[in-house]
Structure formats: C-alpha cells, structure tokens
Design a protein around this motif. Structure first.
Motif, PDB file in Angstrom:
ATOM      1  N   ASP A 104       0.830  -1.205   0.000  1.00  0.00           N
ATOM      2  CA  ASP A 104       0.000   0.000   0.000  1.00  0.00           C
ATOM      3  C   ASP A 104       0.868   1.261   0.000  1.00  0.00           C
ATOM      4  N   ILE A 105       1.989   1.207   0.714  1.00  0.00           N
ATOM      5  CA  ILE A 105       2.938   2.325   0.683  1.00  0.00           C
ATOM      6  C   ILE A 105       3.480   2.502  -0.731  1.00  0.00           C
ATOM      7  N   GLU A 106       3.745   1.378  -1.401  1.00  0.00           N
ATOM      8  CA  GLU A 106       4.213   1.418  -2.792  1.00  0.00           C
ATOM      9  C   GLU A 106       3.180   2.094  -3.693  1.00  0.00           C
ATOM     10  N   LYS A 107       1.905   1.758  -3.504  1.00  0.00           N
ATOM     11  CA  LYS A 107       0.851   2.340  -4.345  1.00  0.00           C
ATOM     12  C   LYS A 107       0.752   3.852  -4.142  1.00  0.00           C
ATOM     13  N   CYS A 108       0.877   4.286  -2.901  1.00  0.00           N
ATOM     14  CA  CYS A 108       0.816   5.726  -2.628  1.00  0.00           C
ATOM     15  C   CYS A 108       2.042   6.441  -3.190  1.00  0.00           C
ATOM     16  N   TYR A 109       3.179   5.780  -3.110  1.00  0.00           N
ATOM     17  CA  TYR A 109       4.407   6.352  -3.688  1.00  0.00           C
ATOM     18  C   TYR A 109       4.264   6.531  -5.195  1.00  0.00           C
ATOM     19  N   GLN A 110       3.764   5.493  -5.876  1.00  0.00           N
ATOM     20  CA  GLN A 110       3.587   5.572  -7.323  1.00  0.00           C
ATOM     21  C   GLN A 110       2.577   6.653  -7.692  1.00  0.00           C
ATOM     22  N   ALA A 111       1.491   6.759  -6.916  1.00  0.00           N
ATOM     23  CA  ALA A 111       0.461   7.761  -7.191  1.00  0.00           C
ATOM     24  C   ALA A 111       0.990   9.169  -6.987  1.00  0.00           C
ATOM     25  N   SER A 112       1.871   9.340  -5.982  1.00  0.00           N
ATOM     26  CA  SER A 112       2.426  10.679  -5.720  1.00  0.00           C
ATOM     27  C   SER A 112       3.344  11.139  -6.842  1.00  0.00           C
ATOM     28  N   ILE A 113       3.996  10.194  -7.513  1.00  0.00           N
ATOM     29  CA  ILE A 113       4.850  10.535  -8.651  1.00  0.00           C
ATOM     30  C   ILE A 113       4.004  10.947  -9.853  1.00  0.00           C
ATOM     31  N   LYS A 114       2.895  10.244 -10.065  1.00  0.00           N
ATOM     32  CA  LYS A 114       2.037  10.517 -11.225  1.00  0.00           C
ATOM     33  C   LYS A 114       1.153  11.739 -11.022  1.00  0.00           C
ATOM     34  N   ASN A 115       0.858  12.070  -9.752  1.00  0.00           N
ATOM     35  CA  ASN A 115      -0.069  13.166  -9.447  1.00  0.00           C
ATOM     36  C   ASN A 115       0.604  14.160  -8.505  1.00  0.00           C
ATOM     37  N   GLU A 116       1.584  14.892  -9.017  1.00  0.00           N
ATOM     38  CA  GLU A 116       2.389  15.763  -8.158  1.00  0.00           C
ATOM     39  C   GLU A 116       1.605  16.953  -7.611  1.00  0.00           C
ATOM     40  N   HIS A 117       0.463  17.290  -8.218  1.00  0.00           N
ATOM     41  CA  HIS A 117      -0.330  18.423  -7.745  1.00  0.00           C
ATOM     42  C   HIS A 117      -1.511  17.977  -6.887  1.00  0.00           C
ATOM     43  N   ALA A 118      -1.557  16.711  -6.512  1.00  0.00           N
ATOM     44  CA  ALA A 118      -2.679  16.177  -5.731  1.00  0.00           C
ATOM     45  C   ALA A 118      -2.191  15.611  -4.406  1.00  0.00           C
ATOM     46  N   LEU A 119      -3.054  15.657  -3.415  1.00  0.00           N
ATOM     47  CA  LEU A 119      -2.800  14.981  -2.147  1.00  0.00           C
ATOM     48  C   LEU A 119      -3.241  13.533  -2.299  1.00  0.00           C
ATOM     49  N   ILE A 120      -2.341  12.610  -2.049  1.00  0.00           N
ATOM     50  CA  ILE A 120      -2.634  11.187  -2.167  1.00  0.00           C
ATOM     51  C   ILE A 120      -3.021  10.655  -0.791  1.00  0.00           C
ATOM     52  N   MET A 121      -4.159   9.974  -0.715  1.00  0.00           N
ATOM     53  CA  MET A 121      -4.616   9.429   0.557  1.00  0.00           C
ATOM     54  C   MET A 121      -4.895   7.940   0.409  1.00  0.00           C
ATOM     55  N   GLY A 122      -4.207   7.138   1.202  1.00  0.00           N
ATOM     56  CA  GLY A 122      -4.476   5.703   1.241  1.00  0.00           C
ATOM     57  C   GLY A 122      -5.690   5.448   2.104  1.00  0.00           C
ATOM     58  N   PHE A 174       1.648  22.844   2.852  1.00  0.00           N
ATOM     59  CA  PHE A 174       1.160  22.266   4.111  1.00  0.00           C
ATOM     60  C   PHE A 174       2.004  22.695   5.314  1.00  0.00           C
ATOM     61  N   LEU A 175       3.203  23.197   5.069  1.00  0.00           N
ATOM     62  CA  LEU A 175       4.003  23.725   6.168  1.00  0.00           C
ATOM     63  C   LEU A 175       3.332  24.925   6.821  1.00  0.00           C
ATOM     64  N   THR A 176       2.508  25.636   6.068  1.00  0.00           N
ATOM     65  CA  THR A 176       1.862  26.847   6.579  1.00  0.00           C
ATOM     66  C   THR A 176       0.491  26.578   7.193  1.00  0.00           C
ATOM     67  N   ARG A 193      -9.269  22.221  -0.252  1.00  0.00           N
ATOM     68  CA  ARG A 193     -10.449  22.922  -0.768  1.00  0.00           C
ATOM     69  C   ARG A 193     -10.147  24.397  -0.984  1.00  0.00           C
ATOM     70  N   GLU A 194      -9.439  25.008  -0.028  1.00  0.00           N
ATOM     71  CA  GLU A 194      -9.116  26.427  -0.134  1.00  0.00           C
ATOM     72  C   GLU A 194      -8.186  26.705  -1.316  1.00  0.00           C
ATOM     73  N   ARG A 195      -7.316  25.739  -1.626  1.00  0.00           N
ATOM     74  CA  ARG A 195      -6.291  25.953  -2.670  1.00  0.00           C
ATOM     75  C   ARG A 195      -6.636  25.255  -3.984  1.00  0.00           C
ATOM     76  N   ASN A 196      -7.823  24.653  -4.047  1.00  0.00           N
ATOM     77  CA  ASN A 196      -8.230  23.906  -5.244  1.00  0.00           C
ATOM     78  C   ASN A 196      -7.239  22.791  -5.585  1.00  0.00           C
ATOM     79  N   ILE A 197      -6.779  22.097  -4.550  1.00  0.00           N
ATOM     80  CA  ILE A 197      -5.895  20.947  -4.717  1.00  0.00           C
ATOM     81  C   ILE A 197      -6.748  19.686  -4.764  1.00  0.00           C
ATOM     82  N   SER A 198      -6.514  18.857  -5.753  1.00  0.00           N
ATOM     83  CA  SER A 198      -7.311  17.631  -5.864  1.00  0.00           C
ATOM     84  C   SER A 198      -6.815  16.580  -4.876  1.00  0.00           C
ATOM     85  N   ILE A 199      -7.686  15.639  -4.556  1.00  0.00           N
ATOM     86  CA  ILE A 199      -7.349  14.524  -3.669  1.00  0.00           C
ATOM     87  C   ILE A 199      -7.537  13.230  -4.443  1.00  0.00           C
ATOM     88  N   VAL A 200      -6.529  12.382  -4.427  1.00  0.00           N
ATOM     89  CA  VAL A 200      -6.602  11.075  -5.070  1.00  0.00           C
ATOM     90  C   VAL A 200      -6.644  10.012  -3.985  1.00  0.00           C
TER      91      VAL A 200
END
Length: 353
Positions: A104-122, A174-176, A193-200
């Motif tokens: 599952d960590i592998e899947k989230c890692y792969q998704a984060s590479i493909k979707n650099e502008h999205a928050l990936i949630m397992g 997210f640091l802020t 939601r405030e920044r119009n960031i998608s969630i995968v």
C-alpha cells in the motif's frame, strides 16, 4: 539511481514497539532509502528503538525533546527535507504502528509521482462490516466523512488515514497549515479545498492490530479538535439567525397594530439587516471568496430574496393555520432554510472558479 531515491518516507513516532522495527525492515528490503523517523518526545526507555532505526536501518532521526504532536512531527520532517534533500520530489507519511502494508505504501508512492499536484490518501474501506474494525474507529470515520461532505463539499471514504503521499510543492503549502496534533491531518484536507488541490484516494487494506490499542489518537479529545474546525461554517448563519429572530420579534411588537401584514413586513426588515451581516462574514471568513468573484453579491441577493419570500409566507401561512407562537414557527422554518441555504451558498454563491 534507484527510482525510490526521489521519495522520502516520513514516520512520526511516539513510544514505539517492535511493529515499528518490522516496518523499517520491510521498507529497507523494498528499496526505500530515505526514511525519516520523528521521535515525538518518547521517554528514555524507548531510545533503543530509535538507535536501531539509525544503526540497523539507516534512518534519519529527528527528535522532539517533548511531545509536540503528530502535526508538528510532520511539519518538522517537511521542513528538514525541503532544506536538506533537494532530490526528494515527494514523500509518503506512514504510521509507525504497523497498520500500513508495504504494497500500500508502494501504491501511494507511485500515485504521488504521477499526481504531483494532488494529495494522495491511502483510504480504508469502512462500508463493509468486518470484525477487524473497532466500533469507535468505524463510527468516528463514517461520521466525519458525512460532516465533511455536508459542510465542505469534500467527499472522502477515509478522513483519518495516516498514509498520505505529498509532493515537494504541496509540502511547502502544508508547512503553513495550522495544527500541531491530530487535527493537522484534517486541516490538510480542508486546505485542499481552499487551494483547489485535488485529492486522489488509493484503496488500501483495512488493518487494526490489537483493536488499535497502541494508537495515541484520543477519540474524544481529538475528535473535538477535528469537529471544532467546522465551527466557522455554522457561526455566521447561527449568529445571523439570532440577529434575525431578535429583530423579527422586535418589529412584530412595534408593527402589530399598523398593518394586517405586519408579520411579512417584520420578516422583510429583520432578514434584510441580518443578511448584510451574514454576507460579509460568509464572504470573508467562511467561504473565503476573493474580491474577483464579482457575481457573489448578486447571487447572494437573489438567494436572500427567495429565502425572505419563503420564510415570510411560510411563517404567516403556518401561523394562520396553527395559531401558535409565531416566533416558534419562524425558528422551525428558518432552521430548515438554513440547511438548504448553506448548500446553495457553498455550491453556487461563493463557489470558487
């Protein structure tokens, strides 16, 4: 170069056990080399676990002298990576209690590479009745998902997952974000939601070890922290509601002998004044609509006119039919309209482009 050299694994940790070391072993065997462990104020009896993390599994250790919370631990890791590891393009945050499998960590890692502008949630599946999921976890997660959808328009299947993929650009954002403890993870979701960031959402295994006994999440205290985030979404309408009711009661007393339609006139005046307050608070504090949304005021006025007509005519009609306290009738009518109005304001009046 190993493709996994561009990803960091962040593991916030408080008073770990052997499951923590098993996780580190599995990560190293899977080729993850950039592992960042945060000791969030564990006492000296747990130092051997952190020493093994460094010496046996070559992890980078970041230490909080006292317990500062999971949110602060994540931000400590974000800041360290952004400053010291320019080659790391994304990170995966992982819980230290063994609930997240390597695949599952592998899947989230792969998704984060493909979707650099999205928050990936397992995300785990809480819809199926299984004996593995403690009641408090099932109930709390399902309830939070429903509240999040109702108030924020964000539809998720798992709001409390600690398995998240985050790109370098999102780490800077997210640091802020406010929050030091478990509420920080919910704040991250609200920030999308405030920044119009998608969630995968990435489906993962639903695992609870020993009824989640080693979790440091306090279901009462930390849920209150999470739900307190929604107070701003109802404060404006509730305060406007009370202003409206007080003015309505005052105007009906003043105009009761002036016209047979004094209820209608009182409702119009009260709603007009309370609506000015409501619009300003909703625009600046609740939905945070910028000045570029020029049509918001026009849409809000249209909505208010429709609400005033429905509220006043429904209140007068029910009063004539039931002949009971008119203020009580208006409270019931406006409570129903409040729920409908919020959805319309969120999805139409103050909807961001």
């Amino acid at each position: 170069m190993n493709s996994k050299d561009c990803v960091g694994i962040i593991i916030p940790s408080l008073e770990p056990d052997n499951k923590f070391l098993c996780l580190l072993k599995d990560l190293k065997e899977s080729g993850f080399n950039n592992i960042f462990v945060i000791n969030d104020g564990s006492n000296e009896s747990y130092l051997s676990y952190y020493q093994k993390a460094v010496t046996e599994y070559e992890s980078s250790l970041l230490t909080h002298y006292v317990n500062l919370g999971k949110g602060r631990a994540l931000k400590t890791a974000f800041n360290h990576i952004l400053n010291e590891y320019p080659k790391i393009k994304s990170v995966v945050a992982v819980d230290s209690d063994g609930q997240h499998r390597i695949e599952d960590i592998e899947k989230c890692y792969q998704a984060s590479i493909k979707n650099e502008h999205a928050l990936i949630m397992g995300c785990r599946n809480f819809s199926k009745e299984t004996s593995e999921i403690p009641f408090r976890s099932r109930f709390g997660n399902i309830m939070t998902c429903k509240v999040l959808k109702m108030f924020c328009g964000i539809q998720l299947t798992d709001t409390q997952t600690g398995l998240r993929g985050i790109s370098r650009e999102l780490m800077k954002i997210f640091l802020t974000v406010d929050g030091e403890r478990f509420e920080y993870e919910m704040n991250m979701i609200l920030e999308t939601r405030e920044r119009n960031i998608s969630i995968v959402e990435i489906p993962i295994q639903t695992i609870y070890i020993e009824e989640n006994a080693t979790s440091h999440f306090n279901p009462l205290k930390d849920s209150l922290r999470i739900y307190s985030l929604f107070v701003k979404f109802i404060f404006s309408s509730v305060s406007s509601f009370f202003i409206d009711i007080i003015l309505f009661t005052l105007f009906t007393g003043l105009l009761s002998g002036a016209s047979e339609h004094y209820i209608l006139y009182s409702a119009y005046l009260a709603r007009a004044i309370s609506s000015l307050f409501n619009y300003q608070i909703n625009k600046t504090k609740v939905f945070k609509a910028g000045d570029e949304n020029h049509s918001a005021l026009v849409k809000y006025i249209i909505l208010c006119i429709v609400q005033i007509l429905i509220s006043s005519f429904a209140t007068e009609f029910l009063f004539n039919q039931l002949n009971i306290n008119v203020t009580g009738i208006k409270i019931v009518v406006d409570a129903i309209l409040f729920l409908i109005s919020f959805q319309i304001q969120r999805n139409w009046v103050f909807k961001k482009k």
